[in-house]
Design a protein around this motif. Structure first.
Motif, PDB file in Angstrom:
ATOM      1  N   UNK A   9       0.841  -1.206   0.000  1.00 33.06           N
ATOM      2  CA  UNK A   9       0.000   0.000   0.000  1.00 33.06           C
ATOM      3  C   UNK A   9       0.872   1.252   0.000  1.00 33.06           C
ATOM      4  N   UNK A  10       1.932   1.247   0.802  1.00 31.21           N
ATOM      5  CA  UNK A  10       2.842   2.390   0.847  1.00 31.21           C
ATOM      6  C   UNK A  10       3.514   2.650  -0.492  1.00 31.21           C
ATOM      7  N   UNK A  11       3.892   1.596  -1.175  1.00 26.81           N
ATOM      8  CA  UNK A  11       4.506   1.741  -2.494  1.00 26.81           C
ATOM      9  C   UNK A  11       3.503   2.340  -3.473  1.00 26.81           C
ATOM     10  N   UNK A  12       2.290   1.831  -3.484  1.00 24.89           N
ATOM     11  CA  UNK A  12       1.272   2.349  -4.408  1.00 24.89           C
ATOM     12  C   UNK A  12       0.956   3.811  -4.111  1.00 24.89           C
ATOM     13  N   UNK A  13       0.837   4.159  -2.837  1.00 27.04           N
ATOM     14  CA  UNK A  13       0.572   5.555  -2.468  1.00 27.04           C
ATOM     15  C   UNK A  13       1.727   6.464  -2.893  1.00 27.04           C
ATOM     16  N   UNK A  14       2.954   5.971  -2.751  1.00 26.28           N
ATOM     17  CA  UNK A  14       4.119   6.756  -3.150  1.00 26.28           C
ATOM     18  C   UNK A  14       4.173   6.938  -4.658  1.00 26.28           C
ATOM     19  N   UNK A  15       3.951   5.861  -5.400  1.00 24.47           N
ATOM     20  CA  UNK A  15       3.967   5.950  -6.865  1.00 24.47           C
ATOM     21  C   UNK A  15       2.902   6.936  -7.333  1.00 24.47           C
ATOM     22  N   UNK A  16       1.717   6.842  -6.763  1.00 21.50           N
ATOM     23  CA  UNK A  16       0.656   7.770  -7.140  1.00 21.50           C
ATOM     24  C   UNK A  16       1.056   9.212  -6.837  1.00 21.50           C
TER      25      UNK A  16
END
Length: 121
Positions: A9-16
């Motif tokens: 989730x943290x990776x996806x939030x960061x990429x976004x």
């Protein structure tokens, strides 16, 4: 390594947060900023980037310097969908409570069901 859904989730939030049409996110082992990934080690982040990539959640991932530098171009449509389903903290907590220890495909399904129930109620 055990799958950590919070790290995904943290990776996806960061990429976004970091990416747009012509700007990828460059994860550098010793020099990166992400409020969503501060608590994870380099090995955890790298492992979960790979899991997100292989699960079709992020796109155009390139590894350099043996993984010390990673370039991620953006979320995929599936990544956007999953993130939209789990963005709400209360929905995320429900997903984690129902699918703790589950595989990523199961998490995706549980997230979809939890988001439907949350937004339709």
């Amino acid at each position: 390594m055990k799958l950590n859904p919070d790290c995904i989730r943290g990776i996806l939030l960061t990429v976004e947060d970091k990416c747009d049409f012509d700007t990828p996110w460059e994860y550098e082992k010793d020099n990166f900023e992400s409020e969503f990934l501060a608590e994870y080690t380099h090995k955890e982040i790298l492992y979960h980037i790979k899991q997100a990539d292989e699960s079709g959640l992020i796109q155009n991932v390139h590894y350099y310097e043996g993984g010390d530098d990673v370039l991620i171009c953006d979320l995929t449509p599936a990544g956007h969908e999953f993130l939209a389903n789990i963005r709400n903290d209360s929905v995320w907590k429900k997903v984690i409570s129902k699918a703790s220890g589950a595989s990523l495909p199961i998490l995706l399904e549980v997230a979809k069901d939890a988001a439907l129930k949350h937004f339709l109620s």
